[in-house]
Design a protein around this motif. Structure first.
Motif, PDB file in Angstrom:
ATOM      1  N   GLY A 134     -11.403   1.054  -5.305  1.00 27.12           N
ATOM      2  CA  GLY A 134     -10.374   2.067  -5.098  1.00 27.12           C
ATOM      3  C   GLY A 134      -8.986   1.473  -5.104  1.00 27.12           C
ATOM      4  O   GLY A 134      -8.086   1.969  -5.775  1.00 27.12           O
ATOM      5  N   ASP A 149     -14.294   7.371  -0.122  1.00 27.29           N
ATOM      6  CA  ASP A 149     -13.986   5.999   0.274  1.00 27.29           C
ATOM      7  C   ASP A 149     -12.997   5.389  -0.717  1.00 27.29           C
ATOM      8  O   ASP A 149     -11.952   4.853  -0.337  1.00 27.29           O
ATOM      9  CB  ASP A 149     -15.289   5.188   0.327  1.00 27.29           C
ATOM     10  CG  ASP A 149     -15.153   3.887   1.109  1.00 27.29           C
ATOM     11  OD1 ASP A 149     -14.022   3.510   1.452  1.00 27.29           O
ATOM     12  OD2 ASP A 149     -16.189   3.252   1.379  1.00 27.29           O
ATOM     13  N   GLY A 150     -13.321   5.467  -2.009  1.00 28.07           N
ATOM     14  CA  GLY A 150     -12.425   4.930  -3.029  1.00 28.07           C
ATOM     15  C   GLY A 150     -11.067   5.608  -3.038  1.00 28.07           C
ATOM     16  O   GLY A 150     -10.030   4.953  -3.200  1.00 28.07           O
ATOM     17  N   MET A 151     -11.059   6.924  -2.866  1.00 29.14           N
ATOM     18  CA  MET A 151      -9.786   7.654  -2.829  1.00 29.14           C
ATOM     19  C   MET A 151      -8.911   7.177  -1.674  1.00 29.14           C
ATOM     20  O   MET A 151      -7.698   7.008  -1.828  1.00 29.14           O
ATOM     21  CB  MET A 151     -10.050   9.155  -2.693  1.00 29.14           C
ATOM     22  CG  MET A 151     -10.608   9.812  -3.943  1.00 29.14           C
ATOM     23  SD  MET A 151     -11.140  11.518  -3.616  1.00 29.14           S
ATOM     24  CE  MET A 151      -9.568  12.285  -3.202  1.00 29.14           C
ATOM     25  N   ALA A 190     -12.407   0.674 -10.181  1.00 32.40           N
ATOM     26  CA  ALA A 190     -13.397   1.726  -9.942  1.00 32.40           C
ATOM     27  C   ALA A 190     -14.792   1.158 -10.157  1.00 32.40           C
ATOM     28  O   ALA A 190     -15.022   0.407 -11.112  1.00 32.40           O
ATOM     29  CB  ALA A 190     -13.155   2.904 -10.869  1.00 32.40           C
ATOM     30  N   LYS A 247      -8.911   4.274  -0.198  1.00 33.20           N
ATOM     31  CA  LYS A 247      -8.407   2.920  -0.419  1.00 33.20           C
ATOM     32  C   LYS A 247      -7.340   2.912  -1.513  1.00 33.20           C
ATOM     33  O   LYS A 247      -6.389   2.121  -1.458  1.00 33.20           O
ATOM     34  CB  LYS A 247      -9.571   1.995  -0.787  1.00 33.20           C
ATOM     35  CG  LYS A 247     -10.662   1.931   0.280  1.00 33.20           C
ATOM     36  CD  LYS A 247     -10.135   1.511   1.623  1.00 33.20           C
ATOM     37  CE  LYS A 247     -11.168   1.651   2.728  1.00 33.20           C
ATOM     38  NZ  LYS A 247     -12.447   1.001   2.472  1.00 33.20           N
ATOM     39  N   ALA A 248      -7.495   3.774  -2.518  1.00 33.30           N
ATOM     40  CA  ALA A 248      -6.457   3.911  -3.542  1.00 33.30           C
ATOM     41  C   ALA A 248      -5.164   4.425  -2.921  1.00 33.30           C
ATOM     42  O   ALA A 248      -4.062   3.997  -3.287  1.00 33.30           O
ATOM     43  CB  ALA A 248      -6.927   4.851  -4.647  1.00 33.30           C
ATOM     44  N   SER A 299      -6.728  -2.757   2.253  1.00 37.02           N
ATOM     45  CA  SER A 299      -7.351  -1.758   1.389  1.00 37.02           C
ATOM     46  C   SER A 299      -8.719  -2.281   0.982  1.00 37.02           C
ATOM     47  O   SER A 299      -9.456  -2.813   1.812  1.00 37.02           O
ATOM     48  CB  SER A 299      -6.450  -1.484   0.175  1.00 37.02           C
ATOM     49  OG  SER A 299      -7.000  -0.525  -0.678  1.00 37.02           O
TER      50      SER A 299
END
Length: 272
Positions: free
Chosen positions: A152, A164-166, A156, A168-169, A148
């Motif tokens: 994310g 991108d963050g979503m 934050a 990886k979350a 990951s």
């Protein structure tokens, strides 16, 4: 070093698939796992990368290369099945392949389309890889390792691309959920969330946009004042691929040298 001390980390007889193994963290994982005895397969981007050319880039290192398009369920099924058929088993899956804010441009120049691709490749593609791996008839001691990101996956960061963050979350959540469901199964599930790592992807997305002065300032504010090296993440992947990692089943590891616990370091730096 004493052979008895190395024995728990010896991967001889194990088969590992490292997706996106041609460069960066993936390549470091391939080299590390092979050095400790594993038979290693890697993926290349179906239709964009030549498997023979990718294979040639490893010189004398014995790896097999298998086309994979994380946007397509049939390609995912074919890749997993091909590795298992070729080597007779698949013990370790390292879900390393992903796109970032810079590399997604190879697939689309439309920002909205790029966001959709980010989620399709990084999140849905990883989900389907996990499902196919877990559906294989496997021997005890299999390992599923998702890569990951601290952005994310752990924390934050202002200005970090939402898709991108979503994505990886989603990988971090997927890891925990699969681990919860497999708590009595003969498979261990983990995620690693690297911080700022010295890879071509990070150079393309972030470092290449900085002036020499700003780059020096940026690096000085990172934890320990430096980038993480791919070999450091590969060492964690090696440990998680070995039997002693079992007690960490379900762990989502913050491998950012402290950036995850002090995410403000990224916004404290201002480019003038």
């Amino acid at each position: 070093m004493n052979a008895d001390l190395l024995a728990p980390y010896d991967l001889t007889g194990r088969v590992a698939l490292v997706t996106g193994g041609a460069g960066g963290i993936g390549r470091a994982c391939v080299e590390r796992l092979a050095a400790y005895g594993a038979t290693v397969a890697i993926s290349c981007i179906d239709g964009l990368e030549d498997p023979d050319a990718v294979r040639g880039g490893f010189g004398d290192l014995a790896v097999t290369v298998h086309p994979l398009d994380l946007r397509r369920a049939d390609s995912i099924r074919r890749c997993i099945a091909e590795v298992a058929d070729r080597h007779g088993r698949l013990d370790v899956l390292v879900n390393n392949a992903a796109v970032g804010s810079a590399t997604v441009a190879a697939f689309s120049d439309d920002p909205g389309g790029q966001d959709s691709l980010m989620l399709a490749i990084n999140a849905d593609g990883t989900l389907k890889m996990c499902q196919q791996f877990l559906a294989l008839p496997g021997a005890p001691g299999r390992k599923l390792i998702n890569i990951s990101s601290v952005g994310g996956g752990i924390a934050a960061f202002p200005g970090f691309r939402l898709s991108d963050g979503m994505s990886k979350a989603a990988v971090s959540f997927l890891t925990r959920q699969l681990a919860a469901e497999a708590v009595h199964a003969e498979v261990d599930v983990f995620a690693i969330c690297p911080g700022a790592t010295n890879t071509p992807m990070f150079h393309a997305s972030t470092l290449s946009k900085l002036s020499r002065k700003d780059l020096t300032a940026f690096l000085s504010r990172l934890p320990k004042g430096r980038l993480i090296e791919p070999s450091e993440i590969a060492a964690l992947v090696h440990f998680l691929s070995s039997p002693p990692s079992r007690v960490l089943h379900g762990a989502v590891l913050d491998a950012s040298m402290g950036l995850g616990v002090r995410p403000g370091l990224m916004s404290e730096h201002r480019i003038h």
